[in-house]
Design a protein around this motif. Structure first.
Motif, mmCIF file in Angstrom:
data_model
loop_
_atom_site.group_PDB
_atom_site.id
_atom_site.type_symbol
_atom_site.label_atom_id
_atom_site.label_comp_id
_atom_site.label_asym_id
_atom_site.label_seq_id
_atom_site.Cartn_x
_atom_site.Cartn_y
_atom_site.Cartn_z
ATOM 1 N N GLU A 192 -7.747 -8.627 19.360
ATOM 2 C CA GLU A 192 -8.650 -7.861 18.163
ATOM 3 C C GLU A 192 -7.496 -6.726 17.235
ATOM 4 O OE1 GLU A 192 -12.003 -5.214 18.664
ATOM 5 O OE2 GLU A 192 -12.985 -6.265 20.796
ATOM 6 N N ARG A 193 -7.425 -7.048 15.758
ATOM 7 C CA ARG A 193 -6.413 -7.034 14.798
ATOM 8 C C ARG A 193 -6.235 -5.526 14.439
ATOM 9 N NH1 ARG A 193 -3.351 -9.496 10.377
ATOM 10 N NH2 ARG A 193 -1.953 -7.900 9.215
ATOM 11 N N LYS A 203 -3.885 -13.804 30.327
ATOM 12 C CA LYS A 203 -3.474 -15.256 29.739
ATOM 13 C C LYS A 203 -2.246 -15.548 28.815
ATOM 14 C CE LYS A 203 -8.776 -16.459 30.206
ATOM 15 N NZ LYS A 203 -9.197 -15.826 29.318
ATOM 16 N N ASP A 206 -8.801 -9.333 30.701
ATOM 17 C CA ASP A 206 -8.514 -10.833 30.838
ATOM 18 C C ASP A 206 -7.665 -12.112 30.061
ATOM 19 O OD1 ASP A 206 -10.029 -11.561 32.963
ATOM 20 O OD2 ASP A 206 -11.519 -12.682 30.794
ATOM 21 N N TYR A 246 1.173 -18.586 27.532
ATOM 22 C CA TYR A 246 2.195 -19.054 26.284
ATOM 23 C C TYR A 246 3.365 -18.008 26.937
ATOM 24 C CZ TYR A 246 -2.279 -19.610 24.975
ATOM 25 O OH TYR A 246 -3.554 -20.637 24.456
ATOM 26 N N ARG A 255 -5.675 -4.483 20.013
ATOM 27 C CA ARG A 255 -6.202 -4.540 21.656
ATOM 28 C C ARG A 255 -6.210 -6.064 21.976
ATOM 29 N NH1 ARG A 255 -12.240 -1.224 21.906
ATOM 30 N NH2 ARG A 255 -12.809 -3.460 20.467
ATOM 31 N N ARG A 275 -6.069 -15.066 18.337
ATOM 32 C CA ARG A 275 -7.205 -14.870 18.272
ATOM 33 C C ARG A 275 -8.382 -15.768 19.340
ATOM 34 N NH1 ARG A 275 -6.683 -14.826 12.701
ATOM 35 N NH2 ARG A 275 -6.060 -17.899 12.767
ATOM 36 N N SER A 276 -7.476 -16.584 20.211
ATOM 37 C CA SER A 276 -8.777 -17.052 21.062
ATOM 38 C C SER A 276 -8.460 -16.642 21.974
ATOM 39 C CB SER A 276 -7.383 -18.418 21.353
ATOM 40 O OG SER A 276 -6.579 -19.284 21.921
ATOM 41 N N LEU A 277 -7.649 -15.809 21.874
ATOM 42 C CA LEU A 277 -7.415 -14.551 23.881
ATOM 43 C C LEU A 277 -8.528 -13.144 23.402
ATOM 44 C CD1 LEU A 277 -3.576 -15.000 24.520
ATOM 45 C CD2 LEU A 277 -5.717 -16.240 25.994
ATOM 46 N N SER A 278 -8.589 -13.537 22.044
ATOM 47 C CA SER A 278 -9.722 -12.267 21.527
ATOM 48 C C SER A 278 -8.954 -11.133 21.462
ATOM 49 C CB SER A 278 -10.352 -11.774 22.602
ATOM 50 O OG SER A 278 -11.978 -13.266 23.190
#
Lengths: 780, 343
Positions: free
Chosen positions: A206-207, A157, A153, A161, A149, A201-204
């Motif tokens: 959550e795996r 972004k 926000d 990419y 998820r 990961r930088s966009l938070s």
């Protein structure tokens, strides 16, 4: 209340503490240690600070009971009487645990599995948009798949990419409090997966790792797992029933063992209140005087335990070792003790104001809430609540309700109806005395007389409390308050003479003349103005006589024939062998010695530095440990005797200490003294006025009750004819409203009168409650 | 004007009433993992709803900080909405703070060539409130593009001055000018929009913070980095609150500047109320601001002033939580963490 010192061998301390707990009448005191360790002698007292060895076991039993579903109840533990060591309890707990070990293990595994499955089910809920079988996704080698998820926000972004090699498939949005998460999966070639993973990961992102036992489509797998969870729950229920059956077999014995363990734990927890000197223990506390003998008998079976009882003098100023206070009142007024406790308990030996507050509170409440119907209703409600609940106000409600009903008869009001009974103001003697030719229609016609009447109640109440304070404070030796203060004798003369003069003026007589003014106004005022100085003079005289009395124990010195301070044994004429110790006492402690004159010990003062009195105390050997204990409580410090091998100096004459409060009594500057005195005088005068006027609220509430019930009657009339359904409903609701609101307000106002107008004049709190140890479970 | 925000006071105090207590922090610093910290926070009235959706097992420090920041933004937004929104009065003070934060953070990332960090940082949730668009910021590659991106803000001239043309930007001076502008703007706003004692107190707080920041800067650069005073003096904010003129500057010239700073803080700010030595100087400064803000929160009748105090206090709470998370993550002794907390 008796101060008791319990002494015995240290190995029996736990048994002694158990007896203290089980007695139900022992108020334990904190352990005393030698006041100053630098002065501690070889026999100095130390507090037992060892760890409660039963704490861990108790916790283990509680956890075990919780796991087995056993409700812990206090039980007879005679069957477990032989269990006392940690090993005994450990072995029993292990036996019980072993009987359910396998089942519990199965149950815990099933719960763990179910929890895992629930997590997966929750995650699958968000992947229901995935229409491909997991079995087709997991084996892919060249493409990496990541479920998870991302916040809205972060999702925004993705635009930055667009040129990167990945595909994000959005499943479902979870509306959250802070962030709106978007669930989905992204696919990326294995060769660049590290870079893409880093971006996510930088966009938070959550795996969420999906377990590899998933095979079909997300929706189908979810359904399958829910079925598995339900099956697991059924198995857990079956195991629970089995555990319950086993627990049922253990419950009685378990509670018995637990009760014994708890008893040992409770006793051990009290060890911090025990002092030790050498191999002996000392416990101090208070016992109700009437239960002293019964309390002492309980220790007989332990053996080698000595109890020393010291009844406090009972003087109001005797705060020796601060005995706790237990209020004792009859069943009628006992509920009002709550109000006394709320304000603060009286000091030991002081006056218990409960009867006073009970009487005056019922009087004030009764007058303000004067209605037969409402009073009885309140009283019945109070009785019911008292019987069914532990609501502390309920018994008070039952009594003040009756008071309201009694005054309601006088007020002639039944649920606001003033036609059935005759109100007092319609008595011919009353209304004719008020100068009326015919009976007034309502209480409002006699409101002026009512107000004056309530002022009269205030005057009487204030005079009574001032007189009470005069007696109580003088007995306590507080001359400033009792004789010269505004609530003392001077205040009584001043307030009384002002009231008499005012009454005379109202009735057309003038009694004011120079003698009256000087003797009854100015002299009391001067007394209040100079109260501190006058009281100080009296205290000095009092103190001189007390010091003289304390010094009288020098007569005991004549009995001493020989002293050896190193051996602490000397011969005392007529007493055989005694123990002896040298040290010093504070002046305060020394002053308290004569209160223990009935005990078998003596203190021989040798000198004083103005702050402490040095000397020896001696007692027969059998009473010596108890005397040690008492002296420690009084602040005695062991010291090395300066008179070693020089017994001549023991005959040195003791002089009363030169240290005196008089020498330290600093007089304030004249200006400060005058300003302070005048301000205090002004405040005192103002307080007479405000305290008296404050009682007007009593009359005010009588009128407000009449007013409110008038409104209810008018509303009821508008709702329908008398006894019609509408009329009845309005009357019931109106009465309930008036009872609720007025009952509450009147209760507060009556208490306010008690605390602010009355208690403040005569009552000084400062006592501590008598809290006997109990054998109830202290940890459950 | 601020009278219109009087109703905010009660709401702000109620929010502050749900803050983490000393007992909470005492329990938190004894946790053994960040997951346990998150789990505890989820159980508190303060963060139960904010952190409800957080998976404590995967929570990271940066994520937690971002969530705390977001939480403050949400609280601020709620208060602002209850005050009627759209007004330009003092209650909008946080806009300047958010603008300052975005401009400074984006500028710093660009200056150190971390364009990808700009994208990760951009707080799109507050885009509607800012005076510029966020999306174009993710495409900035060089510092010379910054003035154009923030042309409509109150800080535009500073960006032009530092990043316009071919000048080599001096980061320290840029930060000083940005902070000085922020303090000026806030002071001006408070003077215009708040009245009575609350105005003086809020302005006093803003200036006191700036002056304390100056003293702490001297302490840090002299004591920790051994910088000469010639390097320090240009970085001080041109703002004075309690200290006499030139005293802070002369402290920077002193041989024992750190002791001098400590003495000044004690004399003019901490008095005898806050125990302070050189080891806890920054924590003491935060405690001082906490005490003043708490007093303003409880005593003031001015809604805007109370709202300002609340946001400052919640910021201190945020700082505390991050300290706890880091301490737990790096297994710092409890006694050390306790010294760093302001509670």
């Amino acid at each position: 209340m008796s101060l008791v010192s319990i002494e015995g061998p240290l190995k029996k301390v736990n048994r002694a503490l158990r007896k203290c707990r089980e007695s139900g009448c022992f108020h334990i005191m904190p352990a005393a240690e030698s006041a100053d360790s630098s002065h501690a002698g070889p026999r100095s007292f130390t507090r037992l600070k060892d760890r409660n060895t039963y704490a861990q076991l108790l916790k283990r039993y509680q956890v075990l009971a919780s796991r087995l579903g056993i409700t812990l109840t206090k039980s007879d533990f005679s069957s477990a009487e032989n269990m006392s060591s940690g090993g005994d309890f450990d072995a029993y707990a292990a036996k019980v645990e072993h009987s359910v070990e396998n089942i519990m293990k199965q149950r815990e595994d099933l719960i763990a599995d179910a929890d895992n499955l629930k997590q997966v089910v929750r995650q699958l809920e968000f992947l229901e948009g995935l229409k491909t079988d997991f079995r087709d996704i997991f084996p892919m080698k060249t493409v990496k798949i990541r479920f998870g998820r991302i916040t809205e926000d972060g999702f925004k972004k993705f635009d930055f990419y667009k040129d990167k090699p990945y595909i994000f498939v959005k499943f479902k949005t979870e509306k959250e409090r802070l962030a709106d998460y978007i669930w989905g999966v992204y696919f990326t070639p294995t060769a660049v997966s590290e870079e893409i993973d880093e971006i996510f990961r930088s966009l938070s992102f959550e795996r969420v790792r999906m377990p590899d036992f998933l095979e079909g489509k997300a929706a189908d797998e979810r359904t399958r797992l829910i079925s598995e969870i339900e099956a697991g729950n059924k198995e857990i229920s079956r195991l629970d029933a089995e555990i319950k059956a086993i627990a049922g077999r253990h419950t009685k014995a378990f509670n018995s063992v637990y009760s014994k363990l708890e008893s040992l734990y409770g006793a051990a927890a009290l060890r911090q209140n025990v002092s030790a000197a050498g191999s002996r223990f000392y416990i101090s506390g208070y016992v109700l005087a009437r239960k002293s003998a019964e309390f002492e008998r309980q220790f007989e079976e332990i053996g080698d335990i000595t109890l020393m009882f010291v009844p406090p003098s009972g003087k109001p100023d005797d705060n020796t070792l601060s005995p706790p206070v237990k209020l004792r009142n009859n069943v009628i007024i006992r509920p009002f003790e709550m109000f006394v406790r709320m304000y603060g308990l009286p000091e030991y030996g002081g006056i218990d104001p409960t009867p006073f507050i009970a009487l005056t509170y019922m009087l004030f409440y009764g007058i303000m809430f004067a209605d037969v119907g409402q009073g009885l209703a309140l009283s019945i409600l109070g009785f019911i609540l008292a019987a069914k609940t532990k609501f502390a106000l309920a018994p008070i409600m039952s009594r003040i309700g009756l008071a309201g009903a009694a005054f309601g008869i006088l007020n002639g009001s039944i649920f606001g109806n003033e036609e059935i009974l005759t109100p007092f103001f319609r008595y011919p003697t009353v209304y004719s005395a008020l100068g009326l030719s015919e009976a007034p229609h309502s209480v409002f016609s006699v409101s002026a007389a009512l107000i004056i009447g309530t002022l009269g109640i205030g005057v009487v109440m204030l005079i009574v409390t001032i007189l009470m304070n005069t007696i109580i404070a003088t007995r306590r030796g507080d001359y400033e308050s009792g004789l010269f203060g505004p609530s003392g004798l001077a205040g009584f003369v001043l307030y009384g003479s002002v009231i008499v003069a005012a009454l005379a003026a109202v009735t057309g007589n003038s009694i004011l003349n120079p003698v009256y003014v000087i003797c009854l106004f100015l002299l009391p005022l001067a007394s209040i103005f100079f109260k501190e100085t006058l009281a100080h003079k009296m205290k000095q005289r009092d103190k001189r006589s007390k010091l003289a009395s304390a010094a009288n124990d020098r007569r005991l010195s004549e009995a001493i024939k020989r002293v050896t301070t190193d051996g602490a044994v000397f011969e005392l004429s007529g007493c055989g062998y005694v123990g002896c110790r040298y040290g010093s006492l504070s002046l305060e402690g020394y002053g308290k010695l004569n209160r223990f004159s009935s005990l078998s010990f003596c203190f021989f003062p040798t000198e004083t530095d103005g702050y402490r009195v040095s000397g020896y105390y001696a007692a027969p050997n059998r009473y010596f440990p108890s005397t040690d204990r008492l002296m420690t409580l009084l602040g005695f410090r062991d010291e090395r005797s300066p008179y070693d091998n020089d017994d001549k100096k023991l005959t040195a004459q003791y002089e009363p200490p030169a240290h005196d409060e008089a020498a330290h009594h600093e007089k304030p500057p004249l200006g400060e003294f005058l300003i302070g005195g005048f301000i205090e005088l002004f405040e005192s005068g103002l307080s007479y006025l405000t305290n008296t006027v404050s009682f007007l609220r009593i009359g005010g509430f009588v009128l407000s009750h009449a007013g409110l019930m008038l409104v209810v009657a008018i509303l009821a009339e508008k709702a329908g004819a008398e006894l019609s359904p509408g009329w009845i409903v309005v009357m019931i609701l109106g009465n309930l409203f008036v009872m609720g609101m007025e009952g509450f307000l009147v209760g507060i106002q009556a208490l306010r009168l008690e605390y602010y107008e009355l208690f403040s004049r005569f009552y000084s709190e400062g006592g501590k409650a008598f809290q006997p140890l109990t054998a109830d479970f202290i940890v459950n | 004007m601020s009278g219109e925000y009087g109703a905010l006071a009660a709401k702000a105090r109620a929010i502050y009433g749900r803050r983490l207590t000393a007992a909470d922090f005492s329990a938190l610093i004894r946790k053994s993992s960040v997951a346990e910290v998150m789990s505890y926070l989820k159980g508190t009235p303060r963060f139960s709803s904010e952190f409800a959706s957080v998976n404590e097992l995967t929570a990271r420090r940066a994520q937690i900080e971002s969530l705390l920041e977001r939480s403050l933004f949400e609280i601020y937004g709620r208060l602002l909405r209850s005050a009627g929104g759209g007004d330009d009065g003092f209650p909008k003070f946080m806009f300047f703070k958010y603008e300052l934060d975005v401009i400074v953070n984006v500028s710093l990332y660009i200056l150190i060539d971390k364009q990808e960090s700009v994208i990760a940082y951009l707080p799109f949730y507050m885009e509607d409130l800012l005076g510029f668009e966020l999306a174009p910021l993710g495409k900035i590659k060089t510092a010379s593009e910054l003035p154009a991106a923030f042309a409509d803000t109150d800080y535009a001239d500073i960006l032009v001055e530092h990043f316009g043309g071919n000048k080599t930007p001096k980061v320290d001076l840029f930060l000083r000018d940005m902070n000085a502008r922020y303090v000026d703007k806030m002071t001006e706003l408070a003077a215009e929009d708040i009245s009575g004692d609350a105005k003086n107190e809020v302005i006093g707080l803003i200036k006191a913070q700036a002056e304390i920041d100056n003293l702490l800067l001297i302490y840090r650069l002299r004591s920790l980095f051994k910088e000469p005073s010639t390097e320090i003096l240009p970085l001080l904010l041109p703002i004075r609150a309690k200290l006499p003129k030139g005293v802070a500057q002369s402290a920077a010239n002193e041989h024992d500047a750190d002791a001098k700073v400590l003495a000044l803080l004690k004399k003019y700010y901490f008095k005898d109320k806050i125990v302070c030595d050189l080891n806890n100087i920054e924590v003491s400064a935060r405690k001082y601001m906490r005490d003043r803000c708490a007093r303003l929160l409880h005593m003031s009748e001015d809604g805007a002033a109370v709202m300002y105090a609340l946001m400052r206090l919640l910021d201190i709470e945020k700082h505390n939580v991050i300290t706890v998370v880091e301490s737990v993550k790096y297994a710092l002794p409890v006694t050390e963490t306790e010294k760093m907390l302001v509670n």
